[in-house]
Design a protein around this motif. Structure first.
Motif, PDB file in Angstrom:
ATOM      1  N   ASP A 255      34.228  45.817  34.381  1.00  0.00           N
ATOM      2  CA  ASP A 255      34.108  44.369  34.567  1.00  0.00           C
ATOM      3  C   ASP A 255      32.710  43.857  34.289  1.00  0.00           C
ATOM      4  OD1 ASP A 255      36.757  44.100  35.241  1.00  0.00           O
ATOM      5  OD2 ASP A 255      36.425  44.100  37.409  1.00  0.00           O
ATOM      6  N   ILE A 256      31.694  44.636  34.661  1.00  0.00           N
ATOM      7  CA  ILE A 256      30.319  44.198  34.429  1.00  0.00           C
ATOM      8  C   ILE A 256      30.078  44.007  32.936  1.00  0.00           C
ATOM      9  CG2 ILE A 256      27.896  44.835  34.691  1.00  0.00           C
ATOM     10  CD1 ILE A 256      29.427  44.022  37.280  1.00  0.00           C
ATOM     11  N   SER A 257      30.611  44.913  32.110  1.00  0.00           N
ATOM     12  CA  SER A 257      30.475  44.777  30.656  1.00  0.00           C
ATOM     13  C   SER A 257      31.273  43.584  30.144  1.00  0.00           C
ATOM     14  CB  SER A 257      30.957  46.059  29.962  1.00  0.00           C
ATOM     15  OG  SER A 257      30.157  47.161  30.325  1.00  0.00           O
ATOM     16  N   ALA A 258      32.445  43.356  30.738  1.00  0.00           N
ATOM     17  CA  ALA A 258      33.265  42.215  30.316  1.00  0.00           C
ATOM     18  C   ALA A 258      32.583  40.900  30.658  1.00  0.00           C
ATOM     19  CB  ALA A 258      34.636  42.294  30.983  1.00  0.00           C
ATOM     20  N   ILE A 259      32.003  40.807  31.846  1.00  0.00           N
ATOM     21  CA  ILE A 259      31.304  39.583  32.249  1.00  0.00           C
ATOM     22  C   ILE A 259      30.095  39.342  31.348  1.00  0.00           C
ATOM     23  CG2 ILE A 259      29.959  38.544  34.118  1.00  0.00           C
ATOM     24  CD1 ILE A 259      31.889  40.009  36.069  1.00  0.00           C
ATOM     25  N   ASP A 274      39.465  30.344  24.449  1.00  0.00           N
ATOM     26  CA  ASP A 274      39.916  29.629  23.244  1.00  0.00           C
ATOM     27  C   ASP A 274      39.490  30.334  21.958  1.00  0.00           C
ATOM     28  OD1 ASP A 274      41.076  27.721  24.838  1.00  0.00           O
ATOM     29  OD2 ASP A 274      39.344  26.381  24.799  1.00  0.00           O
ATOM     30  N   ASP A 275      38.234  30.819  21.926  1.00  0.00           N
ATOM     31  CA  ASP A 275      37.742  31.504  20.731  1.00  0.00           C
ATOM     32  C   ASP A 275      37.767  33.025  20.857  1.00  0.00           C
ATOM     33  OD1 ASP A 275      37.024  29.039  19.456  1.00  0.00           O
ATOM     34  OD2 ASP A 275      35.261  28.947  20.759  1.00  0.00           O
ATOM     35  N   LEU A 276      37.789  33.506  22.073  1.00  0.00           N
ATOM     36  CA  LEU A 276      37.709  34.950  22.300  1.00  0.00           C
ATOM     37  C   LEU A 276      38.392  35.295  23.613  1.00  0.00           C
ATOM     38  CD1 LEU A 276      36.303  37.685  21.292  1.00  0.00           C
ATOM     39  CD2 LEU A 276      34.545  37.149  23.018  1.00  0.00           C
ATOM     40  N   SER A 277      39.316  36.238  23.572  1.00  0.00           N
ATOM     41  CA  SER A 277      39.928  36.761  24.802  1.00  0.00           C
ATOM     42  C   SER A 277      39.153  37.990  25.255  1.00  0.00           C
ATOM     43  CB  SER A 277      41.393  37.131  24.558  1.00  0.00           C
ATOM     44  OG  SER A 277      42.194  35.971  24.438  1.00  0.00           O
ATOM     45  N   VAL A 278      38.980  38.111  26.575  1.00  0.00           N
ATOM     46  CA  VAL A 278      38.192  39.217  27.129  1.00  0.00           C
ATOM     47  C   VAL A 278      38.954  39.845  28.297  1.00  0.00           C
ATOM     48  CG1 VAL A 278      36.019  39.927  28.215  1.00  0.00           C
ATOM     49  CG2 VAL A 278      36.021  38.107  26.477  1.00  0.00           C
ATOM     50  N   VAL A 279      39.020  41.186  28.297  1.00  0.00           N
ATOM     51  CA  VAL A 279      39.635  41.938  29.385  1.00  0.00           C
ATOM     52  C   VAL A 279      38.625  42.953  29.909  1.00  0.00           C
ATOM     53  CG1 VAL A 279      41.532  43.462  30.085  1.00  0.00           C
ATOM     54  CG2 VAL A 279      41.917  41.708  28.347  1.00  0.00           C
ATOM     55  N   GLY A 280      38.579  43.110  31.227  1.00  0.00           N
ATOM     56  CA  GLY A 280      37.694  44.093  31.840  1.00  0.00           C
ATOM     57  C   GLY A 280      38.476  45.236  32.463  1.00  0.00           C
ATOM     58  N   PHE A 281      37.767  45.999  33.295  1.00  0.00           N
ATOM     59  CA  PHE A 281      38.384  47.148  33.978  1.00  0.00           C
ATOM     60  C   PHE A 281      37.662  47.349  35.310  1.00  0.00           C
ATOM     61  CE2 PHE A 281      39.948  51.218  35.041  1.00  0.00           C
ATOM     62  CZ  PHE A 281      40.936  51.618  34.153  1.00  0.00           C
ATOM     63  N   ASP A 282      38.396  47.434  36.392  1.00  0.00           N
ATOM     64  CA  ASP A 282      37.925  47.713  37.759  1.00  0.00           C
ATOM     65  C   ASP A 282      38.514  46.737  38.770  1.00  0.00           C
ATOM     66  OD1 ASP A 282      36.423  49.991  37.303  1.00  0.00           O
ATOM     67  OD2 ASP A 282      34.524  48.911  37.130  1.00  0.00           O
ATOM     68  N   ASN A 283      38.476  45.430  38.425  1.00  0.00           N
ATOM     69  CA  ASN A 283      38.880  44.379  39.358  1.00  0.00           C
ATOM     70  C   ASN A 283      37.973  44.348  40.583  1.00  0.00           C
ATOM     71  OD1 ASN A 283      40.405  42.143  40.151  1.00  0.00           O
ATOM     72  ND2 ASN A 283      41.883  43.361  41.274  1.00  0.00           N
ATOM     73  N   ALA A 288      36.917  38.007  39.681  1.00  0.00           N
ATOM     74  CA  ALA A 288      37.670  36.794  40.030  1.00  0.00           C
ATOM     75  C   ALA A 288      36.757  35.594  40.186  1.00  0.00           C
ATOM     76  CB  ALA A 288      38.453  37.020  41.325  1.00  0.00           C
ATOM     77  N   LEU A 289      35.466  35.826  40.358  1.00  0.00           N
ATOM     78  CA  LEU A 289      34.527  34.739  40.626  1.00  0.00           C
ATOM     79  C   LEU A 289      33.832  34.226  39.375  1.00  0.00           C
ATOM     80  CD1 LEU A 289      32.871  36.223  43.855  1.00  0.00           C
ATOM     81  CD2 LEU A 289      34.670  34.482  43.711  1.00  0.00           C
ATOM     82  N   THR A 295      40.595  38.431  33.288  1.00  0.00           N
ATOM     83  CA  THR A 295      41.741  39.341  33.209  1.00  0.00           C
ATOM     84  C   THR A 295      41.190  40.763  33.205  1.00  0.00           C
ATOM     85  OG1 THR A 295      43.137  37.794  31.983  1.00  0.00           O
ATOM     86  CG2 THR A 295      43.654  40.137  31.771  1.00  0.00           C
ATOM     87  N   THR A 296      41.768  41.628  34.035  1.00  0.00           N
ATOM     88  CA  THR A 296      41.170  42.957  34.183  1.00  0.00           C
ATOM     89  C   THR A 296      42.208  43.980  34.619  1.00  0.00           C
ATOM     90  OG1 THR A 296      39.342  44.169  35.248  1.00  0.00           O
ATOM     91  CG2 THR A 296      40.517  42.572  36.604  1.00  0.00           C
ATOM     92  N   VAL A 297      41.830  45.236  34.492  1.00  0.00           N
ATOM     93  CA  VAL A 297      42.648  46.331  34.998  1.00  0.00           C
ATOM     94  C   VAL A 297      42.216  46.610  36.433  1.00  0.00           C
ATOM     95  CG1 VAL A 297      43.250  48.764  34.758  1.00  0.00           C
ATOM     96  CG2 VAL A 297      42.950  47.335  32.718  1.00  0.00           C
ATOM     97  N   ASP A 298      43.178  46.598  37.321  1.00  0.00           N
ATOM     98  CA  ASP A 298      42.892  46.870  38.724  1.00  0.00           C
ATOM     99  C   ASP A 298      43.004  48.363  38.991  1.00  0.00           C
ATOM    100  OD1 ASP A 298      42.606  46.203  41.610  1.00  0.00           O
ATOM    101  OD2 ASP A 298      44.655  47.000  41.693  1.00  0.00           O
ATOM    102  N   GLN A 299      41.883  48.955  39.408  1.00  0.00           N
ATOM    103  CA  GLN A 299      41.981  50.300  39.958  1.00  0.00           C
ATOM    104  C   GLN A 299      41.684  50.160  41.454  1.00  0.00           C
ATOM    105  OE1 GLN A 299      39.273  53.396  38.845  1.00  0.00           O
ATOM    106  NE2 GLN A 299      37.571  52.036  38.432  1.00  0.00           N
TER     107      GLN A 299
END
Length: 342
Positions: A255-259, A274-283, A288-289, A295-299
């Motif tokens: 998530d830190i890299s996604a943010i 709108d121009d770029l979709s981004v997904v993270g990992f960790d949740n 959420a803030l 949007t992320t993968v919840d572990q």
């Protein structure tokens, strides 16, 4: 009993101080502290009152030398960042009512030798300070100090002879990539984690497996190192987004890299999603803030911490442990950082 004179703030209250104030022998105070027989009810109450008023605390080292137990569990983390902080919350939940206390040792990110610091600090803590330890993302396959139970959370090298707790990194990465594919994206970049981490390798493998299953060729130009570091990730994201054929989506390995990717896109005048979709990992809570919510993968990080503590307590107590290698499920949390490709 008359009020006692307070000890000087700079001096440590000793067992001799307690004995002197209570008018008993050091041996009697020791019996009270260690709950041994041979002390009358009146003397017991008197000594306990003095201990309370003076604020005496028995030395953990001295206790461990006598009893071979400290009832303290150690958690070693390389740094206090979002992942380890969430894991500590789960550990704190598990320790309540267990009879154990928890001590956290952070290297503050200054681990020096990344493949040896855990061994050094485990040697310092074990034996007289802690009864066992949880190691968070240890860098090497460790041999536990003799007599000291150890549980590893998300070990760099994957499951080993040590008891381990991790999550399904491969499946989680597949879910993230499949989500972007389902939204119509085909130029999906990947910000990888640290190459020395087993979990990072599995997340990359999951990304590649999802692309292959969808018949989308992997483009090495869309794979960059984020290293789970915000500065490295921001620089890699900037390079990806300023290239001649930029991606329409980015899957970042945490998530830190996604943010950081969202921030880099904003600096370039690009809108997420709108121009770029981004997904993270960790949740982690930060996901959420952020704006937009990620949007992320919840572990289940807290559960990983909780399971690690419960497993370690069982090992310390000599109880049977049903499984010593536990992999928890991951799942996708869809928020506002992804949308269908126009």
């Amino acid at each position: 009993m008359a009020s006692l004179s307070p000890m000087q703030p700079s001096s440590r209250v000793t067992i001799r101080d307690v004995a002197a104030h209570a008018g008993v022998s050091v041996a009697t105070v020791s019996k009270v502290i260690n709950e041994r027989y041979g002390v009358s009810a009146a003397t017991l109450a008197k000594v306990r009152a003095v201990i309370e008023e003076l604020g005496y605390e028995a030395s953990l080292v001295a206790q461990s030398l006598r009893n071979h137990r400290t009832n303290v569990i150690g958690i070693l983390v390389a740094d206090l960042e979002p992942f380890s902080t969430e894991l500590l919350k789960g550990a704190a939940d598990a320790i309540r009512g267990s009879g154990f206390e928890l001590v956290v040792y952070s290297a503050g990110g200054r681990t020096g030798d990344p493949k040896g610091w855990e061994k050094r600090y485990l040697s310092r803590l074990s034996g007289t300070l802690v009864d066992g330890a949880v190691l968070v993302t240890p860098a090497v396959s460790l041999e536990a100090v003799p007599g000291t139970p150890v549980v590893a959370v998300d070990p760099h090298t994957g499951p080993s002879h040590l008891p381990t707790i991790d999550s399904d990194n491969l499946r989680g990465a597949q879910l993230a990539t499949e989500h972007l594919l389902d939204l119509g994206h085909r130029r999906i970049a990947f910000l990888a984690g640290r190459p020395d981490l087993e979990s990072a390798s599995l997340r990359k493998a999951g990304y590649l497996r999802a692309l292959d299953a969808a018949g989308v060729p992997a483009d090495e130009n869309l794979i960059r190192i984020g290293a789970y570091d915000p500065e490295v990730s921001a620089a890699s994201a900037h390079d990806l987004l300023t290239g001649p054929d930029r991606p329409t989506a980015v899957f970042a390995a945490n998530d830190i890299s996604a943010i950081a990717t969202v921030g880099a896109a904003r600096e370039l005048g690009l809108s997420v999603p709108d121009d770029l979709s981004v997904v993270g990992f960790d949740n982690v809570p930060e996901s959420a803030l952020c704006s937009p919510p990620l949007t992320t993968v919840d572990q289940p990080i807290r559960e990983m911490g909780h399971r690690a503590i419960r497993m370690l307590i069982a090992l310390i107590n000599g109880d049977e442990v049903e499984r010593t290698h536990v992999t928890l499920d991951t799942g996708l949390v869809v928020r506002s950082s992804t949308r269908a490709l126009s």
